[in-house]
Design an enzyme around this catalytic site. Structure first.
Site, PDB file in Angstrom:
ATOM      1  N   ARG A  17       0.859  -1.181   0.000  1.00  0.00           N
ATOM      2  CA  ARG A  17       0.000   0.000   0.000  1.00  0.00           C
ATOM      3  C   ARG A  17       0.898   1.233   0.000  1.00  0.00           C
ATOM      4  O   ARG A  17       1.941   1.243   0.672  1.00  0.00           O
ATOM      5  CB  ARG A  17      -0.873   0.039   1.261  1.00  0.00           C
ATOM      6  CG  ARG A  17      -2.068  -0.899   1.228  1.00  0.00           C
ATOM      7  CD  ARG A  17      -3.142  -0.433   0.239  1.00  0.00           C
ATOM      8  NE  ARG A  17      -4.301  -1.290   0.220  1.00  0.00           N
ATOM      9  CZ  ARG A  17      -4.490  -2.298  -0.623  1.00  0.00           C
ATOM     10  NH1 ARG A  17      -3.565  -2.603  -1.519  1.00  0.00           N
ATOM     11  NH2 ARG A  17      -5.595  -3.002  -0.584  1.00  0.00           N
ATOM     12  N   GLU A  63      -3.852   7.513  -4.896  1.00  0.00           N
ATOM     13  CA  GLU A  63      -4.093   6.908  -6.217  1.00  0.00           C
ATOM     14  C   GLU A  63      -5.454   7.361  -6.757  1.00  0.00           C
ATOM     15  O   GLU A  63      -6.386   7.503  -5.970  1.00  0.00           O
ATOM     16  CB  GLU A  63      -4.102   5.367  -6.098  1.00  0.00           C
ATOM     17  CG  GLU A  63      -2.757   4.810  -5.718  1.00  0.00           C
ATOM     18  CD  GLU A  63      -2.820   3.319  -5.366  1.00  0.00           C
ATOM     19  OE1 GLU A  63      -3.831   2.666  -5.699  1.00  0.00           O
ATOM     20  OE2 GLU A  63      -1.880   2.825  -4.759  1.00  0.00           O
ATOM     21  N   HIS A 102      -1.074   0.174  -9.818  1.00  0.00           N
ATOM     22  CA  HIS A 102      -1.734  -0.741  -8.868  1.00  0.00           C
ATOM     23  C   HIS A 102      -2.342  -1.950  -9.609  1.00  0.00           C
ATOM     24  O   HIS A 102      -3.553  -2.180  -9.562  1.00  0.00           O
ATOM     25  CB  HIS A 102      -2.817  -0.005  -8.063  1.00  0.00           C
ATOM     26  CG  HIS A 102      -3.180  -0.702  -6.783  1.00  0.00           C
ATOM     27  ND1 HIS A 102      -3.585  -0.034  -5.651  1.00  0.00           N
ATOM     28  CD2 HIS A 102      -3.205  -2.026  -6.459  1.00  0.00           C
ATOM     29  CE1 HIS A 102      -3.851  -0.910  -4.692  1.00  0.00           C
ATOM     30  NE2 HIS A 102      -3.626  -2.122  -5.154  1.00  0.00           N
TER      31      HIS A 102
HETATM   32  C1  8YV Z   1      -6.834  -4.234  -5.793  1.00  0.00           C
HETATM   33  C2  8YV Z   1      -5.414  -5.013  -3.847  1.00  0.00           C
HETATM   34  O1  8YV Z   1      -6.634  -3.017  -5.272  1.00  0.00           O
HETATM   35  O2  8YV Z   1      -6.203  -7.070  -3.054  1.00  0.00           O
HETATM   36  C3  8YV Z   1      -5.773  -5.961  -2.764  1.00  0.00           C
HETATM   37  O3  8YV Z   1      -5.587  -5.616  -1.594  1.00  0.00           O
HETATM   38  O4  8YV Z   1      -4.760  -4.057  -3.613  1.00  0.00           O
HETATM   39  C4  8YV Z   1      -5.844  -5.249  -5.244  1.00  0.00           C
HETATM   40  O5  8YV Z   1      -6.079  -6.539  -5.524  1.00  0.00           O
HETATM   41  C5  8YV Z   1      -8.288  -4.417  -5.672  1.00  0.00           C
HETATM   42  O6  8YV Z   1      -8.712  -4.699  -4.390  1.00  0.00           O
HETATM   43  C6  8YV Z   1      -8.894  -5.258  -6.730  1.00  0.00           C
HETATM   44  O7  8YV Z   1     -10.232  -5.462  -6.586  1.00  0.00           O
END
Ligand code: 8YV
Length: 313
Positions: free
Chosen positions: A227, A256, A274
């Site tokens: 993150r 972001e 991301h």
């Molecule tokens: C995507 C992520 O941001 O799983 C996570 O924590 O950061 C990523 O897979 C997102 O949640 C996809 O839906």
């Protein structure tokens, strides 16, 4: 009677289709103003980018499930949810390989300067110039911050590159063969590549700050697939500008999708939007697991993947 749910972030088309095929009525929280409609909502669905705070939960008195399509759920106020008897689920496991693959891809990209080399060829620079030497990845020392599922998958791949793997985490992991360091600073001082693989949230906010970057040193590279909040971004920009570290490869950022223009101007970085879990196969598996959690909730079965804080619920 159709169940009413609310999406708390944009969702991929195949997820929207699955929700509609399952006959859920899907509200969009950015449009909904009607308290009557809010009362009908019993579950929230969103990606790891979803922000679900106490204020939103207070507006939704009948919500009992927050189903996150992502492994990270740092945008969800889990304590507030638990206070209201709401369970939070996420999608661990199904994205581990992809995230670890991208970590290795970014490490190779920044160490071997692959995107820079690509630009060199495209720009026609090869005709008059020689691309500068880069840095070896195989056999180098890798430090992993966080030795959960994703950290371990990164380590496994790094071992195939004959890398020496060291790590830090809250406590030493039982059964993990890599050397443990108490702090990220102590770890950074020992490694060529430092990969961040811890969850976001208050506990890890700015964990990688100026002192860690200084310890990583002018020959060290930072890779972040976790993150943006885990890295003190202004301190990182300073470290990159002043060549206090050799470079950084980042898949995640503060604010972001807005990325600091200073960061975008630098040549000793590789930046991706991301995308660590963004393969067709994995995003479908994440959506399927999210649907499984929703279905189990409405059918009053045990939830497949509640977040750790909700596992006794
Ligand atoms: C995507 C992520 O941001 O799983 C996570 O924590 O950061 C990523 O897979 C997102 O949640 C996809 O839906």
């Amino acid at each position: 009677m159709a169940q009413e749910i609310m999406q708390v972030s944009p969702l991929p088309a195949f997820m929207m289709n699955a929700l509609q095929e399952a006959s859920y009525i899907v509200h969009d929280h950015t449009h909904i103003k009607d308290p009557g409609a809010l009362r009908k909502v019993t579950a929230l669905v969103g990606t790891g980018a979803a922000m679900v705070d106490k204020k939103l939960l207070t507006m939704l008195p009948n919500v009992k499930l927050i189903a996150i399509c992502g492994v990270g759920y740092d945008g969800v106020d889990v304590a507030a949810a638990k206070e209201k008897g709401i369970v939070v689920t996420h999608t661990p496991g199904v994205l581990t390989d992809d995230v670890a693959d991208l970590a290795l891809g970014l490490m190779l990209s920044i160490g071997r300067r692959i995107p820079q080399a690509d630009r060199f060829v495209r720009n026609g620079d090869w005709v008059n110039d020689v691309f500068p030497m880069t840095r070896k990845v195989s056999g180098a020392t890798l430090g992993i911050v966080g030795m959960g599922r994703i950290g371990q998958a990164i380590a496994k791949r790094a071992v195939a590159f004959d890398m020496r793997v060291l790590y830090t985490s809250r406590e030493p992991k039982v059964g993990v063969p890599y050397t443990f360091y108490q702090t990220a600073t102590a770890l950074a001082a020992e490694v060529d590549y430092l990969v961040v693989a811890v969850p976001g949230g208050d506990r890890t906010k700015n964990l990688i700050g100026a002192s860690v970057l200084q310890a990583l040193g002018s020959q060290g590279y930072l890779i972040n697939i976790a993150r943006g909040s885990v890295v003190d971004q202004p301190a990182l920009v300073t470290a990159l500008k002043d060549k206090l570290i050799a470079g950084a490869a980042l898949d995640v950022f503060w604010d972001e999708p807005l990325v600091d223009p200073e960061l975008r101007r630098l040549n000793n970085v590789v930046l991706t939007p991301h995308i660590a879990s963004a393969t067709e196969e994995t995003r479908r598996a994440m959506a399927a697991l999210t649907m499984d959690n929703l279905r189990a909730f409405y059918e009053k079965r045990a939830l497949p993947t509640p977040v750790p804080e909700c596992q006794s619920a």
